[in-house]
Write a protein that holds these residues in place. Sequence first.
Motif, mmCIF file in Angstrom:
data_model
loop_
_atom_site.group_PDB
_atom_site.id
_atom_site.type_symbol
_atom_site.label_atom_id
_atom_site.label_comp_id
_atom_site.label_asym_id
_atom_site.label_seq_id
_atom_site.Cartn_x
_atom_site.Cartn_y
_atom_site.Cartn_z
ATOM 1 N N THR A 38 0.829 -1.209 0.000
ATOM 2 C CA THR A 38 0.000 0.000 0.000
ATOM 3 C C THR A 38 0.861 1.257 0.000
ATOM 4 O O THR A 38 0.520 2.239 -0.658
ATOM 5 C CB THR A 38 -0.969 0.022 1.199
ATOM 6 O OG1 THR A 38 -0.236 -0.159 2.409
ATOM 7 C CG2 THR A 38 -2.027 -1.063 1.075
ATOM 8 N N SER A 39 2.003 1.223 0.682
ATOM 9 C CA SER A 39 2.903 2.376 0.690
ATOM 10 C C SER A 39 3.511 2.611 -0.694
ATOM 11 O O SER A 39 3.574 3.746 -1.174
ATOM 12 C CB SER A 39 4.030 2.181 1.706
ATOM 13 O OG SER A 39 3.499 2.083 2.996
ATOM 14 N N LEU A 40 3.941 1.549 -1.341
ATOM 15 C CA LEU A 40 4.526 1.674 -2.672
ATOM 16 C C LEU A 40 3.498 2.179 -3.679
ATOM 17 O O LEU A 40 3.781 3.082 -4.474
ATOM 18 C CB LEU A 40 5.097 0.331 -3.124
ATOM 19 C CG LEU A 40 5.753 0.308 -4.499
ATOM 20 C CD1 LEU A 40 6.974 1.220 -4.519
ATOM 21 C CD2 LEU A 40 6.137 -1.108 -4.875
ATOM 22 N N LEU A 41 2.304 1.616 -3.629
ATOM 23 C CA LEU A 41 1.247 2.049 -4.542
ATOM 24 C C LEU A 41 0.891 3.515 -4.334
ATOM 25 O O LEU A 41 0.728 4.271 -5.293
ATOM 26 C CB LEU A 41 0.012 1.165 -4.348
ATOM 27 C CG LEU A 41 -1.047 1.195 -5.428
ATOM 28 C CD1 LEU A 41 -0.463 0.810 -6.773
ATOM 29 C CD2 LEU A 41 -2.174 0.249 -5.068
ATOM 30 N N LEU A 44 3.693 5.707 -5.749
ATOM 31 C CA LEU A 44 3.761 5.726 -7.210
ATOM 32 C C LEU A 44 2.624 6.520 -7.839
ATOM 33 O O LEU A 44 2.792 7.070 -8.926
ATOM 34 C CB LEU A 44 3.773 4.298 -7.760
ATOM 35 C CG LEU A 44 5.020 3.486 -7.431
ATOM 36 C CD1 LEU A 44 4.868 2.054 -7.943
ATOM 37 C CD2 LEU A 44 6.259 4.132 -8.014
ATOM 38 N N SER A 45 1.480 6.534 -7.178
ATOM 39 C CA SER A 45 0.326 7.254 -7.730
ATOM 40 C C SER A 45 -0.404 7.964 -6.594
ATOM 41 O O SER A 45 -1.131 7.328 -5.825
ATOM 42 C CB SER A 45 -0.618 6.283 -8.432
ATOM 43 O OG SER A 45 -1.769 6.966 -8.882
ATOM 44 N N TYR A 46 -0.201 9.273 -6.506
ATOM 45 C CA TYR A 46 -0.798 10.029 -5.406
ATOM 46 C C TYR A 46 -2.323 9.966 -5.434
ATOM 47 O O TYR A 46 -2.973 10.126 -4.415
ATOM 48 C CB TYR A 46 -0.315 11.478 -5.407
ATOM 49 C CG TYR A 46 -0.863 12.313 -6.543
ATOM 50 C CD1 TYR A 46 -2.028 13.038 -6.381
ATOM 51 C CD2 TYR A 46 -0.208 12.371 -7.765
ATOM 52 C CE1 TYR A 46 -2.542 13.800 -7.420
ATOM 53 C CE2 TYR A 46 -0.710 13.127 -8.804
ATOM 54 C CZ TYR A 46 -1.877 13.838 -8.626
ATOM 55 O OH TYR A 46 -2.386 14.579 -9.654
ATOM 56 N N ARG A 47 -2.919 9.736 -6.599
ATOM 57 C CA ARG A 47 -4.390 9.626 -6.671
ATOM 58 C C ARG A 47 -4.913 8.374 -5.969
ATOM 59 O O ARG A 47 -6.065 8.329 -5.572
ATOM 60 C CB ARG A 47 -4.843 9.628 -8.127
ATOM 61 C CG ARG A 47 -4.741 11.002 -8.754
ATOM 62 C CD ARG A 47 -5.308 10.989 -10.130
ATOM 63 N NE ARG A 47 -4.247 11.454 -11.018
ATOM 64 C CZ ARG A 47 -4.193 11.239 -12.300
ATOM 65 N NH1 ARG A 47 -5.127 10.550 -12.890
ATOM 66 N NH2 ARG A 47 -3.201 11.704 -13.008
ATOM 67 N N LEU A 48 -4.069 7.380 -5.857
ATOM 68 C CA LEU A 48 -4.473 6.142 -5.185
ATOM 69 C C LEU A 48 -4.225 6.176 -3.679
ATOM 70 O O LEU A 48 -4.608 5.251 -2.974
ATOM 71 C CB LEU A 48 -3.742 4.946 -5.794
ATOM 72 C CG LEU A 48 -4.087 4.619 -7.242
ATOM 73 C CD1 LEU A 48 -3.227 3.467 -7.725
ATOM 74 C CD2 LEU A 48 -5.561 4.282 -7.375
ATOM 75 N N ALA A 49 -3.567 7.217 -3.186
ATOM 76 C CA ALA A 49 -3.221 7.290 -1.769
ATOM 77 C C ALA A 49 -4.443 7.177 -0.851
ATOM 78 O O ALA A 49 -4.398 6.422 0.124
ATOM 79 C CB ALA A 49 -2.438 8.565 -1.475
ATOM 80 N N PRO A 50 -5.572 7.864 -1.123
ATOM 81 C CA PRO A 50 -6.730 7.700 -0.238
ATOM 82 C C PRO A 50 -7.272 6.270 -0.234
ATOM 83 O O PRO A 50 -7.637 5.738 0.819
ATOM 84 C CB PRO A 50 -7.765 8.682 -0.808
ATOM 85 C CG PRO A 50 -6.962 9.698 -1.541
ATOM 86 C CD PRO A 50 -5.788 8.947 -2.102
#
Length: 84
Positions: A38-41, A44-50
């Motif tokens: 989850t940290s790597l994802l 890599l994509s700030y839109r996926l952070a939430p």
Amino acid sequence: LQGRSPFEADRNHLHHRLQERFGKNVGLGVYLGLVGSTSLLAALSYRLAPACLVILSASYVGLMLLTAGESGRAVAPAKIARRD
């Protein structure tokens, strides 16, 4: 809430509970895999952070419930020997 310092060491943290439930290697693998993926994802994509935060939080709650004692409450912490 139990009258103890929040800084007192115990074995009630998620990584300890996973190790007790699944063994040292599998418990560590589950913990590192969940946090690492989850940290790597999210990195890599700030839109996926939430979404990663929601997934990580839901997984944490689910694993805490899975590793809870039979009463549904947290397993009593083990005494940890002090090294003076």
